[in-house]
Design a protein around this motif. Structure first.
Motif, PDB file in Angstrom:
ATOM      1  N   ARG A 133       0.942  -1.265   0.281  1.00  0.00           N
ATOM      2  CA  ARG A 133      -0.042   0.143   0.282  1.00  0.00           C
ATOM      3  C   ARG A 133       1.061   1.421  -0.185  1.00  0.00           C
ATOM      4  NH1 ARG A 133      -5.549  -1.197   0.672  1.00  0.00           N
ATOM      5  NH2 ARG A 133      -5.833  -3.256   0.516  1.00  0.00           N
ATOM      6  N   GLU A 134       1.977   1.129   0.515  1.00  0.00           N
ATOM      7  CA  GLU A 134       2.995   2.464   0.447  1.00  0.00           C
ATOM      8  C   GLU A 134       3.079   2.718  -1.045  1.00  0.00           C
ATOM      9  OE1 GLU A 134       5.410  -1.343   0.292  1.00  0.00           O
ATOM     10  OE2 GLU A 134       3.727  -0.553   1.359  1.00  0.00           O
ATOM     11  N   ASN A 135       3.172   2.172  -2.033  1.00  0.00           N
ATOM     12  CA  ASN A 135       3.367   2.311  -3.350  1.00  0.00           C
ATOM     13  C   ASN A 135       1.954   3.315  -3.992  1.00  0.00           C
ATOM     14  OD1 ASN A 135       2.699   1.831  -6.408  1.00  0.00           O
ATOM     15  ND2 ASN A 135       4.726   1.049  -6.316  1.00  0.00           N
ATOM     16  N   LEU A 136       2.104   4.281  -4.473  1.00  0.00           N
ATOM     17  CA  LEU A 136       0.895   5.351  -4.686  1.00  0.00           C
ATOM     18  C   LEU A 136       0.012   4.705  -5.886  1.00  0.00           C
ATOM     19  CD1 LEU A 136      -0.255   8.079  -4.663  1.00  0.00           C
ATOM     20  CD2 LEU A 136       1.401   8.827  -6.402  1.00  0.00           C
ATOM     21  N   ILE A 137       0.513   4.120  -6.922  1.00  0.00           N
ATOM     22  CA  ILE A 137       0.062   3.197  -8.033  1.00  0.00           C
ATOM     23  C   ILE A 137      -0.928   2.357  -7.266  1.00  0.00           C
ATOM     24  CG2 ILE A 137       0.133   2.188 -10.024  1.00  0.00           C
ATOM     25  CD1 ILE A 137       2.709   3.650 -10.981  1.00  0.00           C
ATOM     26  N   LYS A 138      -0.465   1.477  -6.321  1.00  0.00           N
ATOM     27  CA  LYS A 138      -1.082   0.160  -5.839  1.00  0.00           C
ATOM     28  C   LYS A 138      -2.373   0.984  -5.049  1.00  0.00           C
ATOM     29  CE  LYS A 138      -1.959  -4.064  -4.505  1.00  0.00           C
ATOM     30  NZ  LYS A 138      -0.728  -4.961  -4.072  1.00  0.00           N
ATOM     31  N   SER A 139      -1.812   1.955  -4.254  1.00  0.00           N
ATOM     32  CA  SER A 139      -2.838   2.404  -3.347  1.00  0.00           C
ATOM     33  C   SER A 139      -3.866   3.141  -4.125  1.00  0.00           C
ATOM     34  CB  SER A 139      -2.280   3.801  -2.628  1.00  0.00           C
ATOM     35  OG  SER A 139      -1.280   3.079  -1.678  1.00  0.00           O
ATOM     36  N   LEU A 140      -3.832   3.901  -5.339  1.00  0.00           N
ATOM     37  CA  LEU A 140      -4.984   4.320  -6.220  1.00  0.00           C
ATOM     38  C   LEU A 140      -5.566   3.192  -6.727  1.00  0.00           C
ATOM     39  CD1 LEU A 140      -3.130   7.420  -7.696  1.00  0.00           C
ATOM     40  CD2 LEU A 140      -4.822   7.267  -6.250  1.00  0.00           C
ATOM     41  N   TYR A 141      -5.039   2.286  -6.993  1.00  0.00           N
ATOM     42  CA  TYR A 141      -5.598   0.892  -7.669  1.00  0.00           C
ATOM     43  C   TYR A 141      -6.600   0.341  -6.565  1.00  0.00           C
ATOM     44  CZ  TYR A 141      -6.147  -4.111  -9.060  1.00  0.00           C
ATOM     45  OH  TYR A 141      -6.445  -5.502  -9.163  1.00  0.00           O
TER      46      TYR A 141
END
Length: 333
Positions: A133-141
């Motif tokens: 979840r610390e990855n921005l793209i993963k969080s947005l997804y």
């Protein structure tokens, strides 16, 4: 009553064993039970779903599982929505109760298209299992998927909750373990890239650590082989982190084997730390080795195995399971 289990992938994993047992429990009470699923491979499934004990209808298998290896969760959601559309508007299957397993996003479709009671079987919330979840793209997804999970879970009439092999390999270093052998056994599906790559990784790691002569890898062992392995083992090491529920520790304890598992997900509810086995920090090979050493040094595996069997018989017996499910199905809202 007519009971349908809506399940994403009816393979041979722990979650599948649990839901098949639930179906058998309700069938033993006189209910008519069947599965609607996105995937069912007759060469890679539990015998009860292959021999006709419970009927199985496959829907939406043509829909991709991922997009270029990504978006697996999104694709799983869409596949389950397709199955729900089929069930309520095209299948002709009469439903009094629908058990939705793992993925709740299809519940609104079921509520719109049927008056059946909807029971959501939540092994462990998906949003709590998703890493990175610390990855921005993963969080947005994940944000819209998490929102959908929260909203649609609450739309069920009832909710039932069950709130790495690498660690095992690294624990098996030369020395005090010279007289032991580590058997790694589990479901293996050549269609799943992760299965293939992880198996190769484990084989290479065993060679790197110099323990390949102490290893035995068994891909998709039969039920009889699995039972024989558990009955004769010193302990079962269960390494998945954040597992939804995990039926394997229960099977092991019932067969008299203590369990060393990760202190996360399902085993936190099924394994009694220090009584029926040990819970160790996720991924901590040293903690796994310490737990195993304690079992061997103090000869605790027989005592813990016996206590584990009594624990499962008392809390998780098929009769108790059947009675509880039957009561839930038969109770009007």
């Amino acid at each position: 009553m007519n009971v349908v289990f809506l399940h994403p992938d009816l393979g041979i994993g722990g979650a599948e064993r649990l839901v098949v047992d639930a179906a058998l429990a309700l069938k033993s009470k006189g209910h008519l039970v069947r599965f609607v699923t996105n995937h069912h491979d007759r060469s890679h499934c539990f015998p009860e779903t292959r021999d006709g004990t419970v009927g199985v209808t496959v829907v939406g298998e043509w829909f991709p599982r991922s997009v270029l290896g990504k978006c697996q969760a999104l694709c799983a959601y869409l596949r389950m929505m397709l199955a729900a559309f089929y069930l309520v508007w095209f299948s002709g299957i009469k439903c009094d109760v629908i058990f939705v397993d793992q993925i709740s996003v299809c519940i609104p479709i079921l509520r719109m298209g049927t008056r059946a009671k909807i029971v959501f079987y939540c092994h462990f919330p998906d949003q709590l299992l998703s890493a990175g979840r610390e990855n921005l793209i993963k969080s947005l997804y994940r944000a819209p998927l998490d929102f959908l999970e929260e909203v649609t879970t609450g739309m069920a009439h009832r909710i039932l909750v069950n709130s790495q092999f690498t660690a095992a390999l690294e624990a098996l270093v030369p020395g005090e373990w010279d007289h032991l052998k580590l058997v790694i056994a589990g479901g293996y599906d050549s269609r799943v890239e992760e299965n293939v790559s992880h198996y190769k990784e484990l084989v290479e790691l065993s060679k790197k650590l110099g323990i390949e002569d102490k290893m035995l890898f068994l891909q998709s062992p039969s039920e009889l082989t699995k039972i024989a392995l558990i009955r004769t083992c010193t302990a079962l090491i269960y390494t998945p982190e954040n597992e939804h529920f995990g039926i394997v520790p229960l099977e092991a304890m019932y067969l008299g084997a203590p369990v060393v598992a990760m202190d996360s997900g399902g085993p936190k509810e099924t394994v009694v730390d220090g009584v029926t086995g040990f819970l160790t920090p996720p991924g901590d090979a040293g903690a796994v080795a310490k737990a195993m050493s304690g079992l061997l040094t103090n000869n605790d595996h027989h005592r813990m195995g016996a206590m584990g069997r009594e624990w499962v018989k008392d809390k998780f017996s098929f009769k108790n399971f059947s009675d509880a499910l039957n009561s839930l199905v038969a109770t009007d809202e």
